[in-house]
Design a protein around this motif. Structure first.
Motif, short mmCIF file in Angstrom:
data_model
loop_
_atom_site.label_atom_id
_atom_site.label_comp_id
_atom_site.label_asym_id
_atom_site.label_seq_id
_atom_site.Cartn_x
_atom_site.Cartn_y
_atom_site.Cartn_z
N LEU A 139 6.39 -27.70 -76.87
CA LEU A 139 5.10 -27.70 -76.19
C LEU A 139 5.25 -28.04 -74.71
CD1 LEU A 139 2.94 -29.51 -78.90
CD2 LEU A 139 2.71 -27.12 -78.17
N ARG A 140 6.14 -28.96 -74.39
CA ARG A 140 6.33 -29.33 -72.99
C ARG A 140 6.89 -28.15 -72.19
NH1 ARG A 140 8.17 -34.63 -75.28
NH2 ARG A 140 6.48 -36.09 -74.85
N ALA A 141 7.68 -27.31 -72.85
CA ALA A 141 8.22 -26.12 -72.16
C ALA A 141 7.12 -25.12 -71.86
CB ALA A 141 9.30 -25.48 -73.03
N LEU A 143 3.94 -25.98 -70.86
CA LEU A 143 2.89 -26.53 -69.99
C LEU A 143 2.60 -25.57 -68.83
CD1 LEU A 143 3.90 -30.30 -69.87
CD2 LEU A 143 1.75 -29.37 -70.74
N PRO A 144 1.35 -25.57 -68.35
CA PRO A 144 0.24 -26.48 -68.67
C PRO A 144 -0.64 -26.04 -69.83
CG PRO A 144 -0.37 -25.10 -66.83
CD PRO A 144 1.05 -24.71 -67.17
N GLY A 145 -0.41 -24.87 -70.37
CA GLY A 145 -1.31 -24.36 -71.40
C GLY A 145 -1.27 -25.13 -72.71
N THR A 146 -0.25 -25.93 -72.91
CA THR A 146 -0.08 -26.64 -74.19
C THR A 146 -0.50 -28.10 -74.13
OG1 THR A 146 2.21 -27.06 -73.56
CG2 THR A 146 1.80 -25.14 -74.95
N ALA A 147 -1.05 -28.54 -73.01
CA ALA A 147 -1.38 -29.96 -72.84
C ALA A 147 -2.32 -30.47 -73.92
CB ALA A 147 -1.98 -30.21 -71.46
N ALA A 148 -3.27 -29.64 -74.33
CA ALA A 148 -4.25 -30.09 -75.33
C ALA A 148 -3.58 -30.42 -76.66
CB ALA A 148 -5.33 -29.03 -75.52
N GLU A 149 -2.59 -29.61 -77.05
CA GLU A 149 -1.90 -29.91 -78.32
C GLU A 149 -0.97 -31.12 -78.17
OE1 GLU A 149 0.94 -27.91 -81.77
OE2 GLU A 149 0.05 -26.63 -80.22
N ILE A 150 -0.33 -31.25 -77.01
CA ILE A 150 0.51 -32.43 -76.77
C ILE A 150 -0.32 -33.70 -76.94
CG2 ILE A 150 1.79 -33.72 -75.01
CD1 ILE A 150 2.75 -31.03 -73.91
#
Length: 276
Positions: A139-141, A143-150
């Motif tokens: 998920l960190r790879a 970012l920024p689209g995955t911030a909500a799941e993180i």
């Protein structure tokens, strides 16, 4: 912010309040600001020292690799440099691991110890939660689209829905690539930490809804530390000091101000958790 030269590092710290000192040790991806609200509540009763670890916030350290040993020595040197013989210590997540090593290496510097949402020193986090950590890396790879799941690994979903602004915490980092690389290598450094050697009165504190570090693992630390007490705070996730600083502060203040031990104290802590 103050700057204290200790253990070969220029440590940035914020000191507030009056009374017995309490040193706050932040998590892996944070800096001292994660304790802004929590520290303000503690400062009504104690002198609160919130500092930035190596490669975090305003602290400046040599461009060399380091591990938990060096970070524990930093904390001990900071306590001494501020003029204290000993201090209460609160460590959360990676900060709790640093606090364990600090308590073993420098027992004379510790008054009371709180280990919050943390894991055993020397145990790889991947072995504790083999599903979460690879997923977080992926998920960190993205970012920024995955911030909500993180965010769901750090806060309960209901809290995120009520406070969507917390997602912004995970949108980026102020660390350079070199700083991130050194931070990523912290747990790869060998460390000796026999929890049975901890002599400070200890509270092991968990959020019942922690998705990152299973509460059962954190609570197991209490079985290795003589006379350690435990408290489980319902409805709270991994970063409880951000989610509900007032709830965590009440539990910590009660522990730090109570000099008697035993099962009655454990019951009192659980009562605080239920009432909150």
């Amino acid at each position: 912010m103050r700057r204290i030269d200790a253990n070969g590092t220029s440590i940035a710290c914020e000191v507030s309040g009056t009374g017995a000192p309490v040193v706050l040790i932040h998590g892996a991806e944070a800096d001292h600001s994660m304790f802004d609200a929590f520290g303000a509540l503690l400062a009504e009763h104690f002198t609160v020292v919130a500092y930035d670890q190596r490669d975090s916030g305003g602290t400046r350290n040599p461009p060399l690799s380091y591990g938990l040993t060096e970070m524990a020595d930093d904390a001990a040197a900071l306590i001494a440099a501020l003029g204290y013989e000993r201090a209460h210590v609160f460590g959360t997540s990676l900060g709790g691991v640093i606090a364990q090593v600090l308590a073993v290496r420098h027992p004379a510097r510790i008054d009371r110890l709180v280990l919050s949402s943390t894991f055993r020193a020397g145990v790889p986090p991947l072995s504790i939660n083999p599903d979460a950590f690879p997923r977080l890396a992926a998920l960190r790879a993205g970012l920024p689209g995955t911030a909500a799941e993180i965010a769901t690994f750090f806060f309960p979903v209901a809290h995120i829905a009520a406070h969507p602004e917390v997602v912004d915490i995970f949108n980026g980092t102020s660390r350079t690539a070199e700083q991130r690389q050194r931070r990523a290598g912290i747990l790869a450094q060998a460390v000796a930490c026999d929890l049975a050697a901890i002599t400070a009165p200890t509270l092991v504190l968990v959020g019942a809804d922690d998705r990152l570090i299973p509460p059962a693992h954190t609570l197991s630390l209490a079985r290795a530390i003589a006379h350690a007490q435990t408290a489980t705070l319902p409805g709270l996730g991994h970063v409880a000091t951000l989610q509900a600083p007032d709830v965590v502060a009440r539990a910590v203040i009660a522990f730090l101000k109570t000099r008697s031990g035993g099962n009655d104290h454990v019951d009192a802590m659980e009562g605080i958790a239920r009432a909150s």
